[in-house]
Design a protein around this motif. Structure first.
Motif, PDB file in Angstrom:
ATOM      1  N   ASN A 239       0.852  -1.187   0.000  1.00 22.57           N
ATOM      2  CA  ASN A 239       0.000   0.000   0.000  1.00 22.57           C
ATOM      3  C   ASN A 239       0.893   1.244   0.000  1.00 22.57           C
ATOM      4  O   ASN A 239       1.684   1.411  -0.907  1.00 22.57           O
ATOM      5  CB  ASN A 239      -1.003  -0.042   1.148  1.00 22.57           C
ATOM      6  CG  ASN A 239      -2.153  -0.991   0.853  1.00 22.57           C
ATOM      7  OD1 ASN A 239      -2.406  -1.370  -0.293  1.00 22.57           O
ATOM      8  ND2 ASN A 239      -2.877  -1.398   1.883  1.00 22.57           N
ATOM      9  N   SER A 240       0.833   2.085   1.018  1.00 19.80           N
ATOM     10  CA  SER A 240       1.614   3.327   0.982  1.00 19.80           C
ATOM     11  C   SER A 240       2.935   3.240   1.742  1.00 19.80           C
ATOM     12  O   SER A 240       3.701   4.196   1.734  1.00 19.80           O
ATOM     13  CB  SER A 240       0.788   4.483   1.581  1.00 19.80           C
ATOM     14  OG  SER A 240      -0.441   4.627   0.914  1.00 19.80           O
ATOM     15  N   LYS A 241       3.209   2.125   2.394  1.00 21.43           N
ATOM     16  CA  LYS A 241       4.386   2.033   3.261  1.00 21.43           C
ATOM     17  C   LYS A 241       5.472   1.174   2.638  1.00 21.43           C
ATOM     18  O   LYS A 241       5.185   0.176   1.970  1.00 21.43           O
ATOM     19  CB  LYS A 241       3.995   1.462   4.626  1.00 21.43           C
ATOM     20  CG  LYS A 241       5.117   1.546   5.658  1.00 21.43           C
ATOM     21  CD  LYS A 241       4.627   1.175   7.042  1.00 21.43           C
ATOM     22  CE  LYS A 241       5.754   1.284   8.067  1.00 21.43           C
ATOM     23  NZ  LYS A 241       5.302   0.931   9.432  1.00 21.43           N
ATOM     24  N   ARG A 242       6.734   1.566   2.872  1.00 18.18           N
ATOM     25  CA  ARG A 242       7.871   0.823   2.332  1.00 18.18           C
ATOM     26  C   ARG A 242       8.674   0.168   3.459  1.00 18.18           C
ATOM     27  O   ARG A 242       8.787   0.711   4.561  1.00 18.18           O
ATOM     28  CB  ARG A 242       8.770   1.756   1.507  1.00 18.18           C
ATOM     29  CG  ARG A 242       8.055   2.301   0.267  1.00 18.18           C
ATOM     30  CD  ARG A 242       9.011   2.984  -0.681  1.00 18.18           C
ATOM     31  NE  ARG A 242       8.325   3.384  -1.911  1.00 18.18           N
ATOM     32  CZ  ARG A 242       8.941   3.811  -2.997  1.00 18.18           C
ATOM     33  NH1 ARG A 242      10.264   3.882  -3.029  1.00 18.18           N
ATOM     34  NH2 ARG A 242       8.243   4.153  -4.071  1.00 18.18           N
ATOM     35  N   TYR A 243       9.249  -0.994   3.133  1.00 12.28           N
ATOM     36  CA  TYR A 243      10.004  -1.775   4.106  1.00 12.28           C
ATOM     37  C   TYR A 243      11.352  -2.158   3.494  1.00 12.28           C
ATOM     38  O   TYR A 243      11.403  -2.707   2.388  1.00 12.28           O
ATOM     39  CB  TYR A 243       9.239  -3.046   4.488  1.00 12.28           C
ATOM     40  CG  TYR A 243       7.853  -2.789   5.033  1.00 12.28           C
ATOM     41  CD1 TYR A 243       7.628  -2.708   6.404  1.00 12.28           C
ATOM     42  CD2 TYR A 243       6.757  -2.640   4.168  1.00 12.28           C
ATOM     43  CE1 TYR A 243       6.346  -2.460   6.908  1.00 12.28           C
ATOM     44  CE2 TYR A 243       5.486  -2.392   4.667  1.00 12.28           C
ATOM     45  CZ  TYR A 243       5.286  -2.313   6.031  1.00 12.28           C
ATOM     46  OH  TYR A 243       4.027  -2.075   6.515  1.00 12.28           O
TER      47      TYR A 243
END
Length: 289
Positions: A51-55
């Motif tokens: 979704n909108s978050k990066r890891y």
């Protein structure tokens, strides 16, 4: 809680950086599916967006991604490689994402199972694979009470994004414009731009042209489509628009890419090994990041 054995299909996808194009930019392939997914980095480093978050993941680290979430590997180091496992699951899982980093005993156990599956997958029976995936899910479920869960407002935004992407996926080869996309989604232009900026860090028209250029890879290996006809088949109004979008996405012009890649049919792109006995090869489309 258990896997759906009535329609057994666990797929393993391996992806690495393109060895024939060392300067090729990593190409994002945002998508979603109903199946659950585990992705483990086997070499190098990877950046995964959900979704909108990066890891950020290093070698030996993994991530769990629940079904229905927009995701992609958005960056991979030049020496990088990752493996993804996708499978149906009977019971719903309430959290969205869980990072698995060897910080705790249960994480080490989960990573060991994924590592063993990655190395021996093609030689294992369906029952053995099913048992390992089921054990993996139970470990995650019992230890991830504090994992990321989407709020209602965020879910609404990502549902609107999936509606817009669905329209683009189904109509990119036609001369559609962003106005057609927002009319299909039933939203206004400011909201559309805001969602694309937050989720993809790009303008809607930039993503549309990138996706069109992304789909040119299949045409590159067709004996029936001349390059001068690519733009029309991909929904571009002018060939120059296609060339510009392709170079921006890959760092190569279409003709340069085709010339370098045609002698090398095996580009090192991801293989998908299905328990139904099929080796699936494709040009980037099967990057399940």
């Amino acid at each position: 809680m258990k896997m759906d054995k009535t329609n057994f299909q666990v797929e393993m996808y391996r992806a690495n950086f393109n060895k024939y194009f060392p300067s090729l930019k990593w190409i994002r392939n945002y998508h979603w599916h109903d199946e659950l997914q585990f992705t483990i980095v086997t070499k190098g480093n990877a950046e995964v967006q959900v979704n909108s978050k990066r890891y950020d993941l290093n070698t030996g680290e993994a991530i769990f991604i629940n079904g229905g979430l927009i995701h992609s590997v958005v960056d991979l180091s030049n020496d990088g490689e990752y493996v993804s496992f996708c499978f149906p699951y009977e019971d719903s899982i309430k959290f969205s994402v869980s990072e698995i980093r060897r910080d705790e005993k249960w994480q080490c156990e989960a990573l060991e199972i994924m590592s063993e599956l990655e190395k021996t997958f093609s030689a294992l029976t369906e029952d053995v694979i099913c048992g390992k995936i089921d054990k993996l899910c139970k470990i995650i479920i019992s230890n991830c009470g504090n994992a990321v869960t989407e709020q209602a407002e965020s879910m609404d935004k990502h549902d609107k994004m999936k509606t817009m992407l669905t329209y683009i996926f189904q109509n990119y080869d036609k001369p559609i414009k962003v106005q057609n996309v927002i009319e299909y989604a039933g939203i206004e232009m400011p909201e559309c731009c805001s969602i694309f900026r937050e989720v993809f860090d790009s303008k809607p028209v930039e993503y549309l042209n990138e996706y069109r250029a992304f789909n040119s890879f299949e045409l590159m290996y067709s004996d029936y489509v001349y390059m001068e006809n690519f733009a029309e088949k991909l929904g571009f109004v002018h060939p120059s628009e296609f060339s510009k979008a392709f170079r921006k996405m890959t760092g190569y012009s279409p003709s340069e890419f085709r010339m370098r890649s045609l002698p090398k049919k095996d580009l090192g792109v991801p293989d998908a090994i299905s328990r139904r006995g099929t080796i699936k090869r494709s040009i980037y489309r099967k990057q399940l990041f």
